[in-house]
Scaffold this motif. Structure first.
Motif, PDB file in Angstrom:
ATOM      1  N   HIS A 142       0.821  -1.218   0.000  1.00 23.12           N
ATOM      2  CA  HIS A 142       0.000   0.000   0.000  1.00 23.12           C
ATOM      3  C   HIS A 142       0.852   1.263   0.000  1.00 23.12           C
ATOM      4  O   HIS A 142       0.433   2.298   0.528  1.00 23.12           O
ATOM      5  N   THR A 201       3.304   1.992   1.790  1.00 23.21           N
ATOM      6  CA  THR A 201       3.614   2.393   3.155  1.00 23.21           C
ATOM      7  C   THR A 201       5.028   1.967   3.518  1.00 23.21           C
ATOM      8  O   THR A 201       5.672   1.194   2.809  1.00 23.21           O
ATOM      9  N   ALA A 228       5.129  -0.574   8.876  1.00 23.37           N
ATOM     10  CA  ALA A 228       3.730  -0.202   9.104  1.00 23.37           C
ATOM     11  C   ALA A 228       2.785  -1.399   9.083  1.00 23.37           C
ATOM     12  O   ALA A 228       1.574  -1.223   9.085  1.00 23.37           O
ATOM     13  N   VAL A 287      -1.722   0.458   8.647  1.00 27.39           N
ATOM     14  CA  VAL A 287      -1.875   1.023   7.307  1.00 27.39           C
ATOM     15  C   VAL A 287      -1.189   0.169   6.249  1.00 27.39           C
ATOM     16  O   VAL A 287      -1.308   0.443   5.060  1.00 27.39           O
TER      17      VAL A 287
END
Length: 437
Positions: free
Chosen positions: A170, A172, A176, A222
Motif C-alpha cells: 500500500h 507504506t 507499518a 496502514v
C-alpha cells in the motif's frame, strides 16, 4: 503488551473459519431439523449444527484444514460432501440438497465447484504452511518468503547482506504492517517490519494476508495485515526434521573473490575481494500428537539458525583496509538464534476450546559494512510471545474469543553486547598511511 479481546464474529482475526449454507429437498423446500456434521483431521472433535426453520446451518470456529460434511434426517438419504479445503479466516457457503430415502443410503458429492469467500469484501491471500516449506526460494526458508509472490507487495534486500527482505504494501513504510500469531500481536514493538519476526517453517499451518478492505476485527495498521495460524497436533503422533546446509563452495562467483576462511584469506592475497556468499547451518524440527485423544493435543517445534552472510568488498576496498591495517582479518556478518514454539489445545466442551501458546524468536546478529576493519555493529531483535485464547460457540450465529497475550519483543539491550570486544569510540592516527586515489 497485554491484550484482552472479547469479540463477536472474531473468526477473521483469530484465524478460525466457518462453513454455512441451506439444506433443501429436491423440490427446493427448506429442510429444518437436519443434523450437519463436519469432520477433519484438524478438529479435536466433530463440529455439529442443526438446521433452523429455513433450513439454514452454520459451523463456526473451524481451524484451517480439509473437511467433509454430512447431513442426516429421518426420511432422507444421508448426504456427504468431501474434500472441502477451508483456509484461515474464510467463510464458505456449502448448500445441501437431500433426496428422499433411508439413512442407510448415502449420496456422496465430490469434484464440485471450488469454494468462494462469501462474507467479506477483503483482499485476502492465504498461503498454506506446506506450500511455504516447499518453495525453492532460498535455503534458509524464512517464513515470510511467500510475500515475494504476493500481489501488491514489493520488496528489497535487507541492508546487511543477510538475504532477508524488506516488504512494502500500500505504498507504506516497511514497519507499518500488523503481524499476528494466532490473533495476538507478534511483531517487535520497536520496529514492526516483517524481517524482525522469526519463526520456524515447521510450525506454520496457514497464513492469511490482507492487502485491502481490512475489517474492524483486525488491529489498526496502514500496511499489510498478516495472521499466522500454527499447527495444533492431532490424534496421531507426527513429526518432521530438516537440516539446511550451504557451504562457501555452494555459492557461485564469477570474479576473483573468496569468502573469509582459513583456505582463502583476502587480507593476505593481493587483488582479491569478498563476495556476498551465504553460509547456512540451520535445523528445523517439529512434533505433534495427542495428550489425551479427542480431548487435548500438543504441538512443538524448534529452529536453530547459524547463518553467515559475506560482506561485499571489492579488491580496491580490501586494499584500502590493508593500507590502514596491515594485519586486518576480514570477516562475515552472522545471525544466530534459537526459535522454539509450543502450543497446547484442549476441547473443554463441544462448544468451548482453549489454546495456550509460547513463541521465542530472540536473535543476535551483526550488520557490519565493507569499510569496517573489525566488529562494529551488533544488534538483537525479538523476544517472547505468550498467549492463550478461549473460543466459544453460542448457537449458530454468535462466536466469542477471549484472547490474552504478553509480548516482550524489542531491540538491543545490555545482553546484546556481552563479550563484545569494543570499548567505545577510538581514534587511531596512522603516520605511514599512503593512499592512492
Amino acid at each position: 503488551m497485554i491484550l484482552l479481546l472479547v469479540a463477536v464474529n472474531a473468526a477473521a482475526q483469530t484465524g478460525q473459519g466457518s462453513l454455512r449454507g441451506y439444506v433443501k429437498d429436491e423440490q427446493g423446500g427448506a429442510v429444518p431439523g437436519a443434523t450437519i456434521t463436519a469432520t477433519s483431521a484438524a478438529l479435536i472433535q466433530p463440529a455439529t449444527a442443526v438446521t433452523d426453520s429455513e433450513g439454514y446451518y452454520r459451523l463456526i470456529n473451524l481451524p484451517p484444514g480439509t473437511y467433509s460434511i454430512a447431513a442426516e434426517l429421518t426420511g432422507f438419504a444421508s448426504y456427504k460432501r468431501e474434500e472441502i479445503l477451508l483456509r484461515a479466516g474464510a467463510t464458505f457457503q456449502v448448500d445441501v440438497t437431500m433426496k428422499i430415502g433411508t439413512l442407510q443410503e448415502t449420496v456422496t458429492v465430490s469434484g464440485d465447484s471450488p469454494m468462494l469467500e462469501v462474507s467479506k469484501p477483503s483482499n485476502v491471500l492465504n498461503i498454506s504452511g506446506e506450500f511455504q516449506r516447499d518453495m525453492p526460494i532460498q535455503a534458509r526458508r524464512n517464513w515470510s518468503d511467500f510475500l515475494e509472490i504476493t500481489p501488491g507487495v514489493h520488496s528489497r534486500p535487507f541492508d546487511d547482506g543477510s538475504g532477508r527482505m524488506v516488504y512494502f504494501g500500500h505504498s507504506t513504510e516497511h514497519f507499518a504492517h500488523v503481524i499476528q500469531l494466532e490473533g495476538a500481536i507478534a511483531s517487535n514493538y520497536q520496529d514492526a517490519q516483517v524481517t524482525y519476526v522469526a519463526m520456524g517453517a515447521d510450525m506454520i499451518d496457514d497464513v492469511q494476508v490482507k492487502t485491502g478492505g481490512v475489517d474492524a476485527s483486525a488491529p489498526m495498521g496502514v500496511g499489510l495485515n498478516i495472521n499466522v495460524i500454527t499447527k495444533s497436533g492431532g490424534n496421531q503422533f507426527k513429526g518432521s526434521a530438516a537440516f539446511a546446509y550451504q557451504s562457501k563452495d555452494m555459492n557461485g562467483d564469477n570474479v576473483k573473490n573468496c569468502s573469509p576462511s582459513p583456505g582463502c584469506n583476502p587480507s593476505a592475497s593481493p587483488g582479491v575481494g569478498t563476495p556476498t556468499t551465504a553460509l547456512v547451518k540451520q535445523f528445523d524440527g517439529g512434533l505433534g500428537g495427542p495428550i489425551k485423544r479427542d480431548r487435548v493435543w500438543f504441538f512443538g517445534s524448534l529452529r536453530r539458525a547459524d547463518l553467515e552472510s559475506g560482506i561485499s568488498r571489492t579488491a580496491e576496498e580490501v586494499g584500502r583496509l590493508k593500507t590502514f591495517f596491515r594485519d586486518v582479518a576480514l570477516f562475515n556478518n552472522t545471525t544466530k538464534s534459537w526459535q522454539p514454539y509450543g502450543k497446547v489445545t484442549a476441547k473443554l466442551t463441544p462448544s468451548h476450546e482453549l489454546a495456550a501458546f509460547v513463541q521465542q524468536d530472540r536473535l543476535l546478529a551483526t550488520g557490519d559494512r565493507e569499510y569496517h576493519y573489525s566488529r562494529a555493529v551488533m544488534y538483537s531483535t525479538g523476544g517472547g510471545l505468550y498467549g492463550g485464547k478461549l473460543t466459544s460457540v453460542w448457537g449458530q450465529k454468535i462466536t466469542t474469543t477471549l484472547l490474552a497475550a504478553y509480548n516482550n519483543k524489542g531491540g538491543s539491550n545490555a545482553s546484546t553486547y556481552e563479550g563484545f570486544p569494543g570499548a567505545g569510540p577510538t581514534i587511531t592516527i596512522h603516520n605511514a598511511a599512503n593512499l592512492q586515489v
